[in-house]
Design an enzyme around this catalytic site. Structure first.
Site, mmCIF file in Angstrom:
data_model
loop_
_atom_site.group_PDB
_atom_site.id
_atom_site.type_symbol
_atom_site.label_atom_id
_atom_site.label_comp_id
_atom_site.label_asym_id
_atom_site.label_seq_id
_atom_site.Cartn_x
_atom_site.Cartn_y
_atom_site.Cartn_z
ATOM 1 N N LYS A 78 0.873 -1.192 0.000
ATOM 2 C CA LYS A 78 0.000 0.000 0.000
ATOM 3 C C LYS A 78 0.903 1.234 0.000
ATOM 4 C CE LYS A 78 -3.793 1.999 2.760
ATOM 5 N NZ LYS A 78 -4.636 1.813 3.958
ATOM 6 N N SER A 153 -9.594 2.225 3.319
ATOM 7 C CA SER A 153 -8.701 2.958 2.456
ATOM 8 C C SER A 153 -7.756 2.066 1.639
ATOM 9 C CB SER A 153 -7.882 3.957 3.259
ATOM 10 O OG SER A 153 -7.105 3.307 4.214
ATOM 11 N N SER A 177 -9.881 -0.244 7.446
ATOM 12 C CA SER A 177 -9.335 -0.065 6.105
ATOM 13 C C SER A 177 -8.675 -1.269 5.467
ATOM 14 C CB SER A 177 -8.345 1.103 6.106
ATOM 15 O OG SER A 177 -9.054 2.306 6.305
#
Lengths: 487, 482, 95
Positions: A78, A153, A177
């Site tokens: 990420k 997210s 997330s």
């Protein structure tokens, strides 16, 4: 079966058996990313050349008998994790030009174990969002339905895995997330106990809530990744100094004797019936394997969303202050004076959601409001935590739906941000309490994935992975793939 | 002026003498090229986290123990949020609600010897900011973060001081203490101590405190004194004109003697303090505190008392000689080896101090070792030399000619005390000055006293200063009066 | 507790964000929605509860006072929007 349909664990077997090389795997997935990610937008940066070098190095290490646990396995990080020499943007214009001079501990540990990084995945800007629509680089699409969101997210990581562009990826989870996008994409994602994984190099959103974690197709895959990610780090004072469990060894333990709690608060009358049904069916599968299912109550859980929406923005408002246009990152053109430099750099560098959260957080900490908001929210946090402590006296794991709704259409919640916040209603409490929690695929509705969440007691992520793994051995939701990207 | 009472409180930032910063392993060494001692943490790169320096905690605790203050076994770091280019994180990590050192009392001694207690409100740990450089950047400001993250303790007093003199006495005593216990190098020129002065005025007898102003960042005792006097004057002027004092922060320019307001009310900051979520509570155990207490050296005040008792020194002498460790050690070594504390005190505070000052040396650089000074004193006591000659010997030692004995030998400075020799000298002087001798014998008591000096002078000249003065006097008296 | 436009502007200034007067109205509305959500906290019975700052019940670990090299100029100065020599540059700061 084609390489990209295999799980991380299956790919590891192929590598260990010499049936495929790291370089072949890397080339295969890089080709898929090149061909398909234009539609998904799940990657911000693809590190093709570096990946090939790492793959070749992994093959060389293996031939010398020095293969680490993740040797040759392609993964993505990420874009919130700092990667040395590679752009680390947090999906923000503020860091669009930021080439990190160091590696996050998570990145270093996985590299040392031989993993090959294919690139950095898209996310909500600075991890603030639940739909991956706030990214400076454009929204990520859900591979199950390209008109829908993948959640957030960690939407890029989830979509890339579900779209079979990469077998596994790292994510971070502050209010859900990892788990919520895992649920919306039909994959497995784990947020371990707070302090298990070092936060050094993971750009901070809300420091007392953030935790990194693995995302992949199966619980066994997550266990494999977790084994490398977990560990004490002296560079992170909040990381726990305790020996890591052996997550892989305990995956197959039978579930006889396990007690599973279903909180009434996770099955409100307002919950979509179909989702409630799938969750209860998951519980019944565990029963079939020998678990006992009982009802529990978490009475304060309704306050977890308001508490989170004070604590997280408050901590974030302070964490975001270092982005000031002075030493790195975005600076506005021709600042007239210092005040102009600060205000324009920050207002142009940050997106609207990040600015809103900074404002709420600043307000909540400001003189006159600190006690009413921040301190009060921390007190509610203790109430929520104590609810879990009491529940875990009765049960081993808590089960419920991960999120109250299916992947929603892009733009659907644009003018109703509160409804966006409510998608985290089941996930937030585990962050407030610091407890480990996992989401696993548990069904489909209207050809969209549904996830079920398991919450465990402190440092019981091994048990969660065990339960999920046993569930996945008796079901095949985790093997479902979207039509996207073909066979 | 006498209608007004000055009320002063101080906040002193003390740079701790750790090797590394409070939250990172970067060196705290002074004078390096800009940003060459700034770690990723100090630069506030995204994803970095603080790692607390054990030695900074120990030094803060030692300070608290040295002044007998409460030590908080559990203290919390908080974030003080504001934007400034030398503050890279956009917040300063500091302590507020639960500081490491609580309330204590600090005794100061004023010039007239009187003592006063200044109450310490608390002392807390925090990090220093970087430096803003306004020259050399053609209209821009350059930011150097070498200093960012240097550990500080901020010592906050109650508003107990009533004059610039008291404030300076406190500042000097604090400087002396933190140097003595080894937590600060005490180098004011490098900014190791910085003072913020809070001043308010009220009519004598009034209980309520007036509005105070804060004058920040004074880095010398002299500037602090000047700033206080200036601000007292300014406030009295306003108040006597019927105006009121605006609560504000001021800066004092030591070179021009001018002070000015720093920040207007509009920019009054809301620092939004909250506990730093990247840090956990700092805990000190009883065992650690005992160990730290035992590691404290004798403190200046204790030493001062001991000097009075053990060596019979006066208050004043004891205070001067105990003020810093180097001087104390020197004094005690000289006393031990010479056996005479009073003479040691006189020489150190007199001749030695004068020469050190003249050449801008500290006692650490003193070319006359304690052993040498002790030997000099011994030669005085055993009458090998007179006190006048002793000054010459001292010069010789200072200039590197060797030990006192070597200098005496080389320069032939031994006092002449041999009665035979002296008698010869006296006889010669009287013979050479027969008419004056006759005049003396004819003169009365009073005239004789005046004339006696002439003969002493002649004898001294003849002996090139080496005649033992007491013996010479005796022999001259005898010879002249016979 | 509702925020008005003036408060929005004050808070934005504290946070060094530029908010125009026009924007402040809409922003006040959005922020008030969040505050309404958050105001549910006022109903909680927390009088005798201590705040929970951290899920961990641990104390701050301490680091030895040993120097580590910390010269990152050649990695970090190239990232700077403006620098000269080895200093970061900002518009002139007047105290």
């Amino acid at each position: 079966m084609t390489l990209h349909q295999l799980s991380l664990t299956e790919l590891k077997s192929l590598l260990d058996d010499g049936k495929v090389s790291a370089r072949e795997l890397t080339d295969h997935f890089l080709a898929r990313i090149e061909k398909l990610d234009g539609e998904l937008n799940s990657f911000i940066t693809v590190t093709a050349e570096q990946a090939r070098r790492e793959a070749d190095a992994a093959d060389a290490a293996r031939s010398q008998g020095k293969a680490g646990l993740l040797n040759g396995l392609p993964i993505a990080h990420k874009d919130i994790f700092c990667t040395d020499g590679v752009r680390t943007s947090c999906a923000s214009r503020m860091l669009d030009n930021f080439i990190s001079p160091y590696d996050a501990t998570v990145v270093e540990r996985m590299r040392n174990a031989g993993a090959v990084m294919l690139g950095k995945t898209n996310m909500d800007e600075f991890a603030m969002g639940s739909s991956n629509e706030t990214s400076f680089y454009g929204p990520v699409k859900n591979p199950w339905d390209l008109s829908r969101v993948p959640g957030g997210s960690s939407g890029g990581s989830a979509a890339a895995i579900a779209g079979r562009l990469v077998p596994a990826a790292t994510g971070t989870d502050t209010g859900g997330s990892i788990r919520q996008p895992a649920a919306l994409n039909g994959i497995t994602g784990l947020k371990p106990t707070y302090g298990s994984i070092s936060r050094w190099g993971a750009v901070a959103f809300a420091s007392s809530l953030d935790q990194a974690g693995p995302m992949a197709k199966t619980a066994a895959d997550c266990a494999l990744m977790l084994q490398t990610m977990v560990g004490h780090d002296i560079k992170d004072a909040t990381s726990v100094d305790r020996p890591a469990d052996n997550y892989l060894a305990n995956l197959d333990k039978p579930l006889a004797g396990l007690t599973v709690g279903l909180p009434e608060e996770f099955f409100p009358a307002t919950l979509d019936d179909r989702i409630a049904t799938l969750a209860r069916e998951a519980a019944r599968e565990l029963e079939r394997q020998g678990a006992k299912v009982v009802s529990v109550s978490l009475p304060s859980i309704g306050l977890s969303v308001p508490a989170y929406y004070v604590i997280a923005p408050a901590e974030a408002s302070s964490n975001m202050s270092r982005f000031d246009g002075v030493r790195y990152g975005y600076r506005c053109q021709d600042p007239v004076d210092l005040m102009d430099l600060y205000k324009r750099s920050r207002s142009e560098g940050f997106g609207a959601e990040v600015q809103r959260r900074i404002l709420i957080g600043t307000y909540a900490l400001s003189h006159g409001y600190y006690d009413a908001y921040y301190v009060r929210a921390q007190k509610v946090r203790r109430l929520v935590r104590d609810d879990f402590v009491r529940a875990f006296e009765k049960v081993d794991v808590i089960l419920g739906p991960t999120t109250p709704e299916l992947a929603f259409p892009l733009g659907a919640k644009k003018n109703a941000p509160l409804t966006m916040y409510m998608t985290d209603i089941f996930t937030i409490a585990a962050n407030l309490a610091g407890l480990p929690a996992l989401s696993m695929p548990a069904g489909m509705i209207d050809q969209l994935p549904v996830g079920v969440q398991l919450i465990g007691n402190y440092f019981r992520e091994g048990q969660l992975l065990n339960v999920a793994h046993r569930y996945q051995q008796a079901t095949d939701w985790h093997r479902q793939a979207p039509a996207f990207g073909g066979e | 002026m006498s209608a007004w009472e000055t009320v002063i409180g101080l906040e002193i930032h003390v740079q701790l003498a750790t090797k590394t910063k409070i939250f990172s392993g970067a060196s705290t060494a002074f004078g390096a090229e800009p940003n060459s001692h700034a770690s990723l943490i100090d630069l506030a790169l995204p994803g970095t986290l603080p790692a607390l320096n054990r030695e900074a905690v120990n030094m803060a605790a030692k300070f608290g123990l040295a002044i007998g203050a409460e030590i908080n076994r559990r203290s919390i770091f908080e974030r003080k949020n504001y934007f400034y280019p030398d503050l890279p994180k956009g917040y300063q990590t500091t302590q507020l609600a639960e500081p490491i050192v609580g309330a204590g009392n600090f005794e100061i001694v004023l010039d007239d010897g009187s003592r006063k207690i200044v109450r310490i409100h608390h002392a807390h740990l925090e990090e220093d900011a970087g430096k803003s450089l306004h020259e050399d950047f053609h209209g821009m400001t350059g930011i150097d973060l070498n200093r960012a993250g240097t550990p500080l303790i901020e010592v906050v007093t109650e508003p107990d001081m009533r004059s610039a003199e008291e404030a300076v006495a406190f500042a000097r005593a604090l400087h002396s203490l933190v140097s003595a216990i080894g937590i600060c190098d005490g180098d004011m020129s490098q900014g190791s101590l910085r003072f913020d002065v809070n001043i308010s005025m009220r009519r004598k007898g009034e209980e309520k405190l007036g509005t105070r102003t804060e004058t920040k960042n004074l880095n010398s005792f002299r500037f602090m004194e000047m700033a206080i006097r200036k601000e007292v004057e300014r406030q009295i002027d306003i108040l006597e004109d019927g105006g009121s004092i605006i609560q504000e922060t001021r800066l004092f320019n030591g070179d021009t003697g001018e002070s000015r307001s720093m920040r207007s009310k509009e920019d009054a900051n809301d620092y939004r303090y909250f506990p730093c979520p990247d840090m956990l509570p700092v805990v000190l155990t009883e065992a650690q505190l005992v160990e730290l207490k035992n590691s404290l050296p004798e403190l200046p005040q204790q030493r001062q008392g001991r000097f009075i008792e053990q060596y019979g020194l006066s208050d004043y002498d004891a205070r001067i000689l105990s003020a810093d460790l180097a001087t104390s050690d020197y004094f005690e070594a000289v006393t031990k080896q010479s056996g005479d504390a009073k003479m040691a005190a006189n020489w150190i505070m007199g001749e030695l101090a004068a020469k050190l000052n003249a050449e801008e040396k500290t006692i650490a650089d003193c070319p006359v070792s304690a052993a040498h000074l002790a030997e000099l004193i011994a030669r005085l006591k055993d009458n090998t030399i007179s006190s006048k000659i002793a000054k010459q010997v001292f010069e010789g030692c200072w200039n590197g000619e060797g030990s006192p004995d070597q200098v005496i030998e080389a320069r032939g400075l031994k006092q002449v005390s041999d009665t035979g020799e002296l008698q010869k000298m006296v006889d010669q002087v009287i013979a050479d000055n027969a008419s004056q001798a006759q005049a003396y014998r004819d003169a009365d008591e009073i005239k004789r006293t005046k004339m006696f000096g002439f003969f002493v002078g002649q004898a001294m000249k003849a002996s090139r200063g080496k005649a033992n003065p007491q013996q010479l006097n005796e022999l001259l008296q005898k010879a002249l009066n016979s | 507790m509702a925020i008005d436009q003036d408060t929005v502007l004050q808070v934005a200034h504290l946070a060094r964000l530029h908010v125009s007067t026009e924007q402040s109205a809409a922003l006040a509305g959005r922020l008030n929605d969040i505050l309404n959500l958050v105001d549910q906290l006022q109903q909680a019975d927390v009088d005798h509860i201590a705040p929970l700052a951290h899920p961990l019940d641990a104390d701050q670990p301490l680091r030895d006072d040993v120097v580590e090299p910390a010269d990152f100029r050649d990695r970090v100065l190239p990232l700077a929007p403006a620098s000269e020599g080895s200093c970061f540059l900002v518009p002139r700061v007047i105290e």
